[in-house]
Design a protein around this motif. Sequence first.
Motif, PDB file in Angstrom:
ATOM      1  N   PRO A 637      81.270  34.925 -29.375  1.00 49.14           N
ATOM      2  CA  PRO A 637      81.051  36.257 -29.965  1.00 49.14           C
ATOM      3  C   PRO A 637      81.046  37.374 -28.943  1.00 49.14           C
ATOM      4  CG  PRO A 637      79.549  34.651 -30.903  1.00 49.14           C
ATOM      5  CD  PRO A 637      80.223  33.971 -29.761  1.00 49.14           C
ATOM      6  N   ARG A 638      81.792  38.420 -29.292  1.00 51.30           N
ATOM      7  CA  ARG A 638      81.861  39.607 -28.450  1.00 51.30           C
ATOM      8  C   ARG A 638      81.528  40.831 -29.290  1.00 51.30           C
ATOM      9  NH1 ARG A 638      87.918  38.545 -26.884  1.00 51.30           N
ATOM     10  NH2 ARG A 638      87.730  37.410 -28.855  1.00 51.30           N
ATOM     11  N   SER A 639      81.151  41.904 -28.615  1.00 49.98           N
ATOM     12  CA  SER A 639      80.804  43.144 -29.302  1.00 49.98           C
ATOM     13  C   SER A 639      82.050  43.770 -29.908  1.00 49.98           C
ATOM     14  CB  SER A 639      80.142  44.117 -28.328  1.00 49.98           C
ATOM     15  OG  SER A 639      78.941  43.574 -27.815  1.00 49.98           O
ATOM     16  N   MET A 640      81.841  44.627 -30.919  1.00 52.92           N
ATOM     17  CA  MET A 640      82.959  45.233 -31.633  1.00 52.92           C
ATOM     18  C   MET A 640      82.779  46.735 -31.753  1.00 52.92           C
ATOM     19  SD  MET A 640      83.526  42.397 -34.670  1.00 52.92           S
ATOM     20  CE  MET A 640      81.786  42.276 -35.083  1.00 52.92           C
ATOM     21  N   CYS A 641      83.912  47.408 -31.828  1.00 55.43           N
ATOM     22  CA  CYS A 641      83.936  48.847 -32.025  1.00 55.43           C
ATOM     23  C   CYS A 641      84.670  49.173 -33.322  1.00 55.43           C
ATOM     24  CB  CYS A 641      84.630  49.551 -30.843  1.00 55.43           C
ATOM     25  SG  CYS A 641      83.576  49.749 -29.388  1.00 55.43           S
ATOM     26  N   THR A 642      84.455  50.384 -33.800  1.00 58.77           N
ATOM     27  CA  THR A 642      85.032  50.807 -35.063  1.00 58.77           C
ATOM     28  C   THR A 642      86.211  51.753 -34.864  1.00 58.77           C
ATOM     29  OG1 THR A 642      84.540  51.877 -37.187  1.00 58.77           O
ATOM     30  CG2 THR A 642      83.455  52.773 -35.256  1.00 58.77           C
ATOM     31  N   ARG A 646      87.944  46.531 -33.356  1.00 62.00           N
ATOM     32  CA  ARG A 646      88.438  45.858 -32.154  1.00 62.00           C
ATOM     33  C   ARG A 646      87.256  45.368 -31.338  1.00 62.00           C
ATOM     34  NH1 ARG A 646      87.757  51.131 -31.470  1.00 62.00           N
ATOM     35  NH2 ARG A 646      87.132  51.972 -29.437  1.00 62.00           N
ATOM     36  N   HIS A 647      87.527  44.510 -30.358  1.00 61.12           N
ATOM     37  CA  HIS A 647      86.509  44.130 -29.399  1.00 61.12           C
ATOM     38  C   HIS A 647      86.365  45.239 -28.366  1.00 61.12           C
ATOM     39  CE1 HIS A 647      87.282  39.795 -30.669  1.00 61.12           C
ATOM     40  NE2 HIS A 647      85.997  39.993 -30.871  1.00 61.12           N
ATOM     41  N   CYS A 648      85.156  45.364 -27.826  1.00 58.31           N
ATOM     42  CA  CYS A 648      84.920  46.376 -26.800  1.00 58.31           C
ATOM     43  C   CYS A 648      83.677  45.996 -26.006  1.00 58.31           C
ATOM     44  CB  CYS A 648      84.746  47.760 -27.435  1.00 58.31           C
ATOM     45  SG  CYS A 648      83.386  47.855 -28.635  1.00 58.31           S
ATOM     46  N   THR A 652      79.587  50.154 -25.111  1.00 57.43           N
ATOM     47  CA  THR A 652      80.230  51.176 -25.954  1.00 57.43           C
ATOM     48  C   THR A 652      80.392  50.718 -27.398  1.00 57.43           C
ATOM     49  OG1 THR A 652      82.419  50.335 -25.318  1.00 57.43           O
ATOM     50  CG2 THR A 652      81.486  52.131 -23.996  1.00 57.43           C
ATOM     51  N   ALA A 653      79.904  49.524 -27.717  1.00 50.25           N
ATOM     52  CA  ALA A 653      80.062  48.990 -29.075  1.00 50.25           C
ATOM     53  C   ALA A 653      79.395  49.900 -30.089  1.00 50.25           C
ATOM     54  CB  ALA A 653      79.470  47.588 -29.155  1.00 50.25           C
ATOM     55  N   ASP A 654      80.096  50.167 -31.196  1.00 54.64           N
ATOM     56  CA  ASP A 654      79.537  51.091 -32.184  1.00 54.64           C
ATOM     57  C   ASP A 654      79.843  50.700 -33.634  1.00 54.64           C
ATOM     58  OD1 ASP A 654      82.240  51.568 -32.204  1.00 54.64           O
ATOM     59  OD2 ASP A 654      82.093  53.745 -31.927  1.00 54.64           O
ATOM     60  N   LEU A 655      80.292  49.466 -33.858  1.00 49.77           N
ATOM     61  CA  LEU A 655      80.557  49.040 -35.233  1.00 49.77           C
ATOM     62  C   LEU A 655      79.239  48.888 -35.979  1.00 49.77           C
ATOM     63  CD1 LEU A 655      82.585  48.035 -37.394  1.00 49.77           C
ATOM     64  CD2 LEU A 655      82.107  45.717 -36.572  1.00 49.77           C
TER      65      LEU A 655
END
Length: 698
Positions: A637-642, A646-648, A652-655
């Motif tokens: 598992p990796r962080s995600m952005c909106t 996408r992965h990020c 900076t993850a903001d999903l």
Amino acid sequence: MRRLRTLAWLGGTCVLAGALVAGVLFPVVGGLGLVTTTVSASVDSVSTDLQTGTVAQTSTMLDSTGKPIAYFWGDQRRTEVASDKISRAMKLAVVSIEDKRFYSNDGVDWRGTLRAAVTNATAGSTQQGASTITQQYVKNYELLVLATTSAEQSAATADTAARKIRDVRVALTLDQKLGKDEILTRYLNLVPFGNGAYGIQAAAQTYFGINAVDLTVPQSAMLAGMVQSSSALNPYTNVQGVTERRNTVLDTMAANGVIPPSDADAAKATPLGVLAEAASPSNGCIGAGDNGFFCDYALQYLATAGISQQQVDTGGLTIHTTLDPTVQASTKAGLVRQAPADLDGIANVLDVVQPGTTAHKVLAMASSRTYGLDAARHETVLGQPYSLEGDGAGSVFKIFTTAAAMEKGLGINDVLDTPAQLQLKGFGDSAGSPGCPAKTYCVQNYSSHYKTSYPVWDALAQSPNTAFVKLISEVGVAPTVDMAVKLGMRSYGVVQPGRTTSIADTFKNGNQASFTLGVTPVNPVELSNVGATLASGGTWCPPTPVDGVTDSTGAAVTVNQQACERVVDPDLASSLANGLSHDPVSGTAAGAAKTVGWTLPLSSKTGTTNAEKSDAFLGFTNTVAGADIIFDDSGSPRSMCTSPLRHCPSATADLTGGAEPARSWFDAVSPVVGGLGAVTAPVLAPRYATGNGAFGQP
């Protein structure tokens, strides 16, 4: 010298023919005593099996409109049809070529048997057979149905006096017990026709794409000819051989007077007319396309309801499911619009469940991933929509804390304190968190914009973490976890593979307040069903994909579904749903609702996990419920952005649950909600508006 050998063969053959007759007519005759005694021991049991005539049949899974989703069979793809569903031409063709005295013999063609014996004796080897259709039925039934081992299959085809005597006696018995048309129908439903087709219905569909009742004279002649050797006479690899054999059948039909010679000549001048390739459907859920996830779930459901995979593969069942193709198509489209099917490492799933007090029907079950076996194309057959997935559903779990508190006196209009930070002893350990004391659970809000307190309904809409962590510390972790299980998270109460305790017991034994923040993997269909339970006045029913099952005769098959049960007070369920109705209007889901112009009453809750590795949205009305979950399915598992999804980097993850998860839900449900019934707003019951003071009034 040759004449002497021929006479010897002839004499021996006549002796064998006489022995066959004697063995049939007299149970123990001279030297045949041992043989016929052994034969007699098995004749009755074989005859009984044959009179029953049960054969393996293909099962079919249908959607709610009656359209096939998938087919299932074991070793033999077969669909039995009644006599009146087989064309007259097919019956005439097979009788003409296989047993022209079928309607006049008693199951054994004695004249043909003696003629074949003489011919074979003269030739010095087997040149001609004389088995009737009845005898062929016996032999094929023993080979294809009764024989389950290689030894039994060899015995069923053994060229011995014992086997021949037994088959003759069974054929005679069948001829007395069953009518000619019944024997012919069973024979045509049984025998192999090549390319995986067993029985005439499967053959007609495989080679011509039609039903057996519609077979023409030349088509029937081709299939009747293939019975001789379905492997060698394959119209896709041996056109000349199949054509010649078909023409032989046509000539025989003309010679026997069942068709005019002119019709036979005309038919012989036509090509075989088979499909460009054999029309053999895929076996199992792999042929269901993106309905495959639902198909797998339905099979799993049936297994727990007392219907085994063996029954599905051989029983000729018709599985009537709840899958609504319109809702399914809309669901799939909504998911891939926000998360393309080939998006690296990120999957988007949504189950749509119909609320009710007698059943919670699964109308749709989809993943953004294409159902399939090509991992290079990001396909999967893993049960993403109905298995424990992701890092959690985040703040969606605040619903469970609220429901547990309402059972103890909390009102929807009561006010919850919302400190910027919270430190609790005895409710878990945030070891490693900056500034958090040892053996302490520390939590803070997602941002700094929150007020210091909120009414419960607004706290659900704005979702401050500290308010609900404080609330679970007051109501108790155990009651909250138990509420989650009651409302629908049933797998939490079961020890999962690879674990020594259930998820529920893990949180209760550790008294972990983090449960309210949804930090553990979730089963999407169970979470969807939580919404259905609240929308059904607090009545839980298993999320069912099956409306009913019938056998090959159309009789209902028992499906042992778990009974529905009232798990919370109806007024509590309605009042909690009312409290959740502010989220799509002024809460974290308002932006997503606005993008599609949603104006109907809706109860919802968004959820965002720590580091944005998994995010969710649960929405429900009185007519539909569903939970959308976006998670990393790469195994790491990796962080995600909106925007775009996408992965990020985690920094900076903001999903959030109000972004792609909520938008997917609205994209999926908005086009179909109008067809699922009138949507009404949930009522706030006075006794759940303001509580009894157990959690403090302002």
